[in-house]
Design an enzyme around this catalytic site. Structure first.
Site, PDB file in Angstrom:
ATOM      1  N   HIS A 199      45.017  40.247  55.876  1.00  0.00           N
ATOM      2  CA  HIS A 199      45.875  39.755  54.901  1.00  0.00           C
ATOM      3  C   HIS A 199      45.406  38.762  54.256  1.00  0.00           C
ATOM      4  O   HIS A 199      44.918  37.776  54.679  1.00  0.00           O
ATOM      5  CB  HIS A 199      47.224  39.165  55.544  1.00  0.00           C
ATOM      6  CG  HIS A 199      48.429  38.807  54.612  1.00  0.00           C
ATOM      7  ND1 HIS A 199      49.346  37.933  54.865  1.00  0.00           N
ATOM      8  CD2 HIS A 199      48.686  39.485  53.730  1.00  0.00           C
ATOM      9  CE1 HIS A 199      50.285  37.833  54.031  1.00  0.00           C
ATOM     10  NE2 HIS A 199      49.818  38.762  53.028  1.00  0.00           N
TER      11      HIS A 199
ATOM     12  N   HIS B 186      36.905  34.828  32.001  1.00  0.00           N
ATOM     13  CA  HIS B 186      35.941  35.812  32.651  1.00  0.00           C
ATOM     14  C   HIS B 186      34.837  34.923  33.325  1.00  0.00           C
ATOM     15  O   HIS B 186      34.481  35.088  34.503  1.00  0.00           O
ATOM     16  CB  HIS B 186      35.024  36.600  31.640  1.00  0.00           C
ATOM     17  CG  HIS B 186      33.918  37.364  32.235  1.00  0.00           C
ATOM     18  ND1 HIS B 186      34.410  38.394  33.100  1.00  0.00           N
ATOM     19  CD2 HIS B 186      32.858  37.464  31.760  1.00  0.00           C
ATOM     20  CE1 HIS B 186      33.537  39.103  33.408  1.00  0.00           C
ATOM     21  NE2 HIS B 186      32.222  38.561  32.771  1.00  0.00           N
TER      22      HIS B 186
ATOM     23  N   SER C 209      35.331  45.244  32.900  1.00  0.00           N
ATOM     24  CA  SER C 209      36.077  45.988  33.832  1.00  0.00           C
ATOM     25  C   SER C 209      35.722  45.540  35.345  1.00  0.00           C
ATOM     26  O   SER C 209      34.892  46.203  35.927  1.00  0.00           O
ATOM     27  CB  SER C 209      35.363  47.465  33.742  1.00  0.00           C
ATOM     28  OG  SER C 209      35.906  47.973  32.195  1.00  0.00           O
TER      29      SER C 209
END
Length: 132
Positions: free
Chosen positions: A20, A98, A122
């Protein structure tokens, strides 16, 4: 044993170890990578396999509770952004610069999966959830 879904040994090993909130990054062929981080390089040639081709089977194997994208994808690559939003309908998505994304990918990810994707921004960090 009958194998269905992801059959790549390295990738399968990472997936079964995800707990998790653990993270895995799926990136294009241009993201700078570190020698210290586990990289599973699935790229064959520029553009193949694409981010979506790798992401779809991953999403069949991993419960994803949230994801991080570079906010630049919204304007620079709206087609890819739309495809990602369609795949991640029930996932909380966070957008970061970014430069911050690159640091987060290296710091937070158990592994980085490199694709042959050759379109701007991407890249995605997936955080695993639980199925209960």
């Amino acid at each position: 044993m009958k194998k269905t879904g992801i059959i790549n040994r390295e990738l399968g090993a990472v997936i079964v170890k995800l707990g998790h909130t653990d993270a895995i990054t799926v990136c294009d062929c241009g993201l700078p990578l570190s020698e210290e981080k586990k990289v599973i390089d699935l790229s064959i040639r520029k553009g193949f396999p694409g981010l979506i081709e790798i992401l779809q089977p991953l999403l069949e194997e991993i419960v994803v509770e949230r994801a991080i994208l570079a906010k630049e994808i919204i304007k620079a690559n709206p087609e890819m952004h739309k495809k990602l939003l369609e795949l991640l309908k029930n996932v909380d998505i966070e957008y970061v610069e970014h430069e911050d994304f690159k640091h987060m990918a290296l710091e937070k990810s158990r592994a980085i999966v490199r694709t042959g994707e050759a379109t701007s921004y991407s890249n995605i960090i997936l955080f695993s959830g639980v199925d209960f």
